[in-house]
Write a protein that holds these residues in place. Structure first.
Motif, PDB file in Angstrom:
ATOM      1  N   ILE A 152      -5.490 -10.193   3.308  1.00 58.84           N
ATOM      2  CA  ILE A 152      -4.492 -10.072   4.378  1.00 58.84           C
ATOM      3  C   ILE A 152      -5.115 -10.391   5.727  1.00 58.84           C
ATOM      4  N   GLY A 153      -6.340  -9.874   5.963  1.00 62.15           N
ATOM      5  CA  GLY A 153      -7.018 -10.161   7.219  1.00 62.15           C
ATOM      6  C   GLY A 153      -7.347 -11.640   7.385  1.00 62.15           C
ATOM      7  N   VAL A 154      -7.779 -12.283   6.294  1.00 56.95           N
ATOM      8  CA  VAL A 154      -8.092 -13.723   6.368  1.00 56.95           C
ATOM      9  C   VAL A 154      -6.835 -14.530   6.657  1.00 56.95           C
ATOM     10  N   TRP A 155      -5.732 -14.204   5.970  1.00 57.08           N
ATOM     11  CA  TRP A 155      -4.487 -14.931   6.228  1.00 57.08           C
ATOM     12  C   TRP A 155      -3.984 -14.703   7.650  1.00 57.08           C
ATOM     13  N   ALA A 156      -4.171 -13.467   8.168  1.00 58.22           N
ATOM     14  CA  ALA A 156      -3.737 -13.184   9.544  1.00 58.22           C
ATOM     15  C   ALA A 156      -4.549 -14.010  10.547  1.00 58.22           C
ATOM     16  N   ILE A 157      -5.870 -14.057  10.345  1.00 55.32           N
ATOM     17  CA  ILE A 157      -6.706 -14.857  11.250  1.00 55.32           C
ATOM     18  C   ILE A 157      -6.365 -16.338  11.126  1.00 55.32           C
ATOM     19  N   GLY A 158      -6.168 -16.788   9.878  1.00 52.39           N
ATOM     20  CA  GLY A 158      -5.791 -18.187   9.683  1.00 52.39           C
ATOM     21  C   GLY A 158      -4.469 -18.539  10.334  1.00 52.39           C
ATOM     22  N   PHE A 159      -3.506 -17.629  10.263  1.00 51.05           N
ATOM     23  CA  PHE A 159      -2.208 -17.880  10.901  1.00 51.05           C
ATOM     24  C   PHE A 159      -2.345 -17.971  12.423  1.00 51.05           C
ATOM     25  N   ILE A 160      -3.185 -17.088  12.993  1.00 45.23           N
ATOM     26  CA  ILE A 160      -3.382 -17.124  14.452  1.00 45.23           C
ATOM     27  C   ILE A 160      -4.049 -18.433  14.862  1.00 45.23           C
ATOM     28  N   VAL A 161      -5.072 -18.850  14.106  1.00 46.45           N
ATOM     29  CA  VAL A 161      -5.761 -20.099  14.442  1.00 46.45           C
ATOM     30  C   VAL A 161      -4.821 -21.293  14.297  1.00 46.45           C
ATOM     31  N   LEU A 162      -4.023 -21.330  13.228  1.00 46.95           N
ATOM     32  CA  LEU A 162      -3.075 -22.427  13.035  1.00 46.95           C
ATOM     33  C   LEU A 162      -2.054 -22.485  14.162  1.00 46.95           C
ATOM     34  N   THR A 163      -1.581 -21.314  14.570  1.00 40.58           N
ATOM     35  CA  THR A 163      -0.600 -21.279  15.661  1.00 40.58           C
ATOM     36  C   THR A 163      -1.215 -21.743  16.970  1.00 40.58           C
ATOM     37  N   SER A 164      -2.460 -21.326  17.228  1.00 40.01           N
ATOM     38  CA  SER A 164      -3.118 -21.747  18.472  1.00 40.01           C
ATOM     39  C   SER A 164      -3.355 -23.254  18.494  1.00 40.01           C
ATOM     40  N   ILE A 165      -3.684 -23.841  17.324  1.00 44.48           N
ATOM     41  CA  ILE A 165      -3.871 -25.295  17.267  1.00 44.48           C
ATOM     42  C   ILE A 165      -2.540 -26.010  17.472  1.00 44.48           C
ATOM     43  N   LEU A 166      -1.497 -25.489  16.844  1.00 39.57           N
ATOM     44  CA  LEU A 166      -0.183 -26.125  16.976  1.00 39.57           C
ATOM     45  C   LEU A 166       0.315 -26.093  18.415  1.00 39.57           C
ATOM     46  N   LEU A 167       0.107 -24.958  19.088  1.00 43.66           N
ATOM     47  CA  LEU A 167       0.571 -24.823  20.475  1.00 43.66           C
ATOM     48  C   LEU A 167      -0.456 -25.306  21.483  1.00 43.66           C
ATOM     49  N   ASP A 168      -1.645 -25.674  20.997  1.00 41.61           N
ATOM     50  CA  ASP A 168      -2.724 -26.123  21.878  1.00 41.61           C
ATOM     51  C   ASP A 168      -3.065 -25.059  22.917  1.00 41.61           C
ATOM     52  N   GLN A 169      -3.174 -23.810  22.414  1.00 39.06           N
ATOM     53  CA  GLN A 169      -3.506 -22.684  23.268  1.00 39.06           C
ATOM     54  C   GLN A 169      -4.707 -21.948  22.672  1.00 39.06           C
ATOM     55  N   SER A 170      -5.328 -21.134  23.501  1.00 34.49           N
ATOM     56  CA  SER A 170      -6.474 -20.368  23.039  1.00 34.49           C
ATOM     57  C   SER A 170      -6.008 -19.221  22.142  1.00 34.49           C
ATOM     58  N   PRO A 171      -6.734 -18.937  21.041  1.00 34.43           N
ATOM     59  CA  PRO A 171      -6.350 -17.803  20.189  1.00 34.43           C
ATOM     60  C   PRO A 171      -6.387 -16.473  20.921  1.00 34.43           C
ATOM     61  N   VAL A 172      -7.200 -16.370  21.985  1.00 34.78           N
ATOM     62  CA  VAL A 172      -7.280 -15.119  22.738  1.00 34.78           C
ATOM     63  C   VAL A 172      -5.932 -14.786  23.367  1.00 34.78           C
ATOM     64  N   LEU A 173      -5.213 -15.785  23.833  1.00 35.99           N
ATOM     65  CA  LEU A 173      -3.896 -15.550  24.428  1.00 35.99           C
ATOM     66  C   LEU A 173      -2.921 -14.997  23.380  1.00 35.99           C
TER      67      LEU A 173
END
Length: 436
Positions: A152-173
């Protein structure tokens, strides 16, 4: 206006500029061909050379189970897909096209790379679970709950990274924005959090293992634990059905675990024989002499006879009537025989409590309870030993002059009425003859 770039400029190979056509579409095709060559080479290195090298290293190290688990969970396949995606994303700028067009395409390939890396990590966790489950420790204790939390933790991190790449934003935001959604997340993952706490407590306190026989009446579960996951525990009942119980219920509600019984080496026998109260009586001297032939009763009868004679001598000296004298009873002798029988039985655990007691008489007779433990804990062996013991006790009752209590059946009533009719028939025939 965007400055037009050529393939030699991008590669820094001005020397080959004279050998390449100046048409844009030709240079695009040449760049695609180079990308395809790089992808093929990276895929060959990853899927062919690297995977074979890893498998050989694992076999040499004696970790064949890891090699089989990685193949089964498709770890090599996911890594083999991830590396070419990264190669394309990193070298897509070789194409002499507008960067505004290439950047979104590069982000898509980078997202694909992150997705395959996420699946590869999940596959690695699954392989770890398979290897642990096949070990000696894994047959009793499960780490499936922790593995699922990790997934679950790996999928959550992967989802955040994928979303940040798609939106071209930093994962910290994106992570900072999750604070406002914490209440919603707690509500959505309430069962997961409860199950995580319950799984941790049960594992640390050794409350439940795979293979334990548990009985939980409120969940209609009575059988062996076959799987312990993060959210559920599966119990295979004796009728081969499977009951699924939420993990947190096994922590918050009571249930019976029979593991300690198996580990103790003894399984309890607690069964009663209901004797007919009308068959209970004193033994005559002739019956005492006859029962002395039983080896299991010989010492008991001798000791009891000496004790009774000594007591009766005091009664004689006191001038008491014979009605006050002590005498042996058949039910007491039967209890002594049962106790001596289980003490010499080879399949009765001699280091655990043994007892034969007479309980309070009821309308169904006088219960005599036999309480002991067999030295076999397997169900079939336990029932066999218990059956053999009570077969013998039932067969020995007539020797003691006792009868087992049994409620009258329809056949008993029919026989009773038939006997009553037979007993009245001679008198009726005599009356008919006198009248004639």
């Amino acid at each position: 206006m965007v400055e037009e770039r050529t393939l030699p400029d991008l590669l820094g190979w001005q020397r080959i500029e004279g050998y390449l056509p100046q048409d844009l579409w030709v240079q695009v095709l040449a760049g695609i061909a180079m990308l395809a060559l790089l992808v093929w080479f990276a895929s060959w290195i990853t899927s062919g050379v690297l995977s074979s090298l890893v498998r050989r290293i694992l076999k040499v190290a004696g970790k064949d189970e890891w090699a089989r688990a990685l193949v089964k969970r498709r770890f090599v396949r996911n890594v083999g897909y991830a590396v070419p995606m990264l190669v394309v994303a990193a070298n897509l700028t070789l194409l002499p096209l507008d960067p505004t067009f290439l950047q979104p395409v590069a982000r898509l390939f980078l997202m694909a790379f992150c997705a395959f890396v996420t699946m590869a990590i999940v596959s690695l966790l699954g392989a770890w679970q398979d290897v642990y489950a096949n070990s000696s420790r894994g047959r009793t204790r499960s780490i499936k709950g922790y593995i699922e939390v990790g997934k679950i933790g790996v999928w959550a991190i992967g989802f955040i990274v994928l979303t940040s790449i798609l939106l071209d934003q930093s994962p910290v935001l994106l992570l900072s924005g999750l604070g406002a959604l914490s209440a919603v997340l707690l509500l959505v993952f309430k069962d997961t959090l409860l199950s995580l706490v319950a799984s941790t407590q049960m594992s640390s306190n050794d409350m439940l293992r795979i293979g334990d026989w548990i009985e939980m009446k409120q969940a209609n579960a009575d059988g062996f634990v076959i799987d312990i996951a993060l959210h559920t525990v599966k119990v295979q009942n004796w009728d081969k059905t499977v009951t699924t119980i939420p993990t947190y219920k096994l922590f918050s509600e009571s249930y019976r675990n029979w593991r300690q019984m198996f580990e103790s080496g003894g399984r309890r026998i607690k069964r009663t024989l209901s004797l007919d109260a009308s068959s209970v009586r004193f033994l005559t001297p002739q019956e005492v002499q006859r029962l002395s032939r039983f080896v299991l009763l010989r010492d008991y009868l001798q000791d009891k006879q000496r004790e009774i004679e000594a007591t009766n001598q005091e009664f004689v000296r006191a001038g008491m009537d014979e009605v006050n004298y002590r005498r042996l009873t058949n039910i007491g002798t039967f209890r002594a025989y049962c106790m001596a029988y289980i003490k010499q039985h080879k399949e009765v655990h001699q280091d655990m409590i043994q007892m034969v007691r007479m309980m309070e008489p009821t309308a169904d007779g006088i219960p005599v309870e036999v309480y002991c433990f067999t030295d076999k804990t397997a169900w079939v062996d336990h029932e066999r030993i218990q059956g053999d013991i009570f077969d013998h006790f039932l067969a020995i009752l007539p020797e003691m002059g006792l009868r087992l209590f049994q409620s009258p059946t329809g056949r008993d009533l029919s026989l009773g009425l038939s006997l009553a009719a037979e007993s009245h028939r001679p008198s009726m025939d005599m009356n008919d003859s006198l009248k004639s």
